[in-house]
Design an enzyme around this catalytic site. Structure first.
Site, PDB file in Angstrom:
ATOM      1  N   GLU A  60       2.603  -5.957  10.978  1.00  0.00           N
ATOM      2  CA  GLU A  60       1.912  -4.664  10.967  1.00  0.00           C
ATOM      3  C   GLU A  60       2.585  -3.749  11.984  1.00  0.00           C
ATOM      4  OE1 GLU A  60      -0.867  -3.210   9.595  1.00  0.00           O
ATOM      5  OE2 GLU A  60      -1.768  -4.827   8.398  1.00  0.00           O
ATOM      6  N   HIS A  80       3.344  -4.137   6.730  1.00  0.00           N
ATOM      7  CA  HIS A  80       2.223  -3.217   6.568  1.00  0.00           C
ATOM      8  C   HIS A  80       2.190  -2.277   7.769  1.00  0.00           C
ATOM      9  CE1 HIS A  80      -0.029  -4.931   3.100  1.00  0.00           C
ATOM     10  NE2 HIS A  80       0.602  -6.046   3.442  1.00  0.00           N
ATOM     11  N   GLU A 119       1.727   3.442   3.137  1.00  0.00           N
ATOM     12  CA  GLU A 119       2.366   2.817   4.298  1.00  0.00           C
ATOM     13  C   GLU A 119       3.878   2.846   4.082  1.00  0.00           C
ATOM     14  OE1 GLU A 119       0.534  -1.020   4.690  1.00  0.00           O
ATOM     15  OE2 GLU A 119      -1.471  -0.172   4.942  1.00  0.00           O
ATOM     16  N   HIS A 138       0.858  -1.183   0.000  1.00  0.00           N
ATOM     17  CA  HIS A 138       0.000   0.000   0.000  1.00  0.00           C
ATOM     18  C   HIS A 138       0.895   1.235   0.000  1.00  0.00           C
ATOM     19  CE1 HIS A 138      -3.024  -2.839   2.045  1.00  0.00           C
ATOM     20  NE2 HIS A 138      -3.381  -2.683   0.786  1.00  0.00           N
TER      21      HIS A 138
END
Length: 248
Positions: free
Chosen positions: A221, A168, A63, A60
């Site tokens: 994450e 992420h 990010e 993404h």
């Protein structure tokens, strides 16, 4: 000097002096092109290993902390110590545009040809403090994959990594239903808890695609964090990962 533990052994590596870390010592290799024609690049491992993996960020485009962290780690580590292939960003168009999705407004992490892929689009959360996920994006075409997805699949088929670690933001956990030793090691390195899933549906995700092919994929994450603070807090963890020899 960087010290870390791999398979219960202390590893010590002399890092590149900070004054010399502006440039990459490893030349990246192109594995395709983005929608807008940007090169898709990976840094090949420099160590022959039966446990070579793939470390991936930038799925993404908004990010960016893990991209900066991985880049700094690559530029800090002597080239001959890199044990895994590294992709700093699989979505360079979105990095340039500051968007989650690629230039076709497709969320690449919902555009892999999985059994649960859906053509009906998906939604994401505008920011960490937005109470609902309601921003609409596309999920692509299962029969005509996005170039970034198609190229990554081809690279994985070519390089055959033993595992994937996909970075992420900003949920602050390590996602691995198997609670593998590698996931536990990553949780310790990045000071993050391990969870079984992200607690919402993810049709067409990269992790699902890997799972359908029995390719271990662990999602890290990071929390909501700036690139600068990521480098300050997690550089050692990124450097350790690039050298880690997991017991698979």
């Amino acid at each position: 000097m960087n010290r870390y533990y791999s398979n219960n052994q202390e590893i010590t590596v002399s890092l590149i002096p900070r004054t010399e870390r502006a440039a990459f010592l490893i030349t990246p290799t192109s594995y395709g092109k983005s929608v807008l024609g940007a090169p898709l690049l990976y840094f090949p491992a420099q160590v022959e290993s039966n446990s070579r993996g793939l470390i991936l960020a930038g799925t993404h485009g908004d990010e960016t902390a893990s991209i900066a962290g991985l880049s700094c780690a690559l530029r800090s580590l002597p080239a001959e110590c890199l044990k895994h292939d590294v992709i700093l960003s699989m979505n360079p168009d979105a990095n340039q545009l500051g968007t989650r999705a690629n230039a076709n407004q497709v969320d690449l992490n919902r555009a892999f040809p999985t059994q649960n892929w859906t053509e009906h689009g998906t939604v994401y959360r505008w920011s960490s403090h937005t109470p609902v996920r309601d921003v609409k994006v596309k999920t692509g075409d299962k029969e005509q994959l996005e170039p970034e997805v198609d190229a990554l699949i081809s690279l994985i088929e070519l390089r055959r990594p033993k595992f994937v670690v996909s970075f992420h933001e900003p949920l602050a956990f390590v996602d691995d239903p198997a609670h593998s030793d590698l996931a536990k090691w990553l949780g310790k390195q990045f000071n993050l808890p391990i969870v079984d899933d992200v607690d919402y549906e993810t049709p067409g995700s990269f992790g699902t695609w890997c799972n359908e092919r029995q390719l271990p994929c662990i999602t890290v994450e990071l929390p909501p964090i700036s690139a600068d603070l990521t480098i300050e807090k997690h550089l050692d963890a990124f450097i350790a990962l690039l050298q880690h020899d997991p017991d698979l």
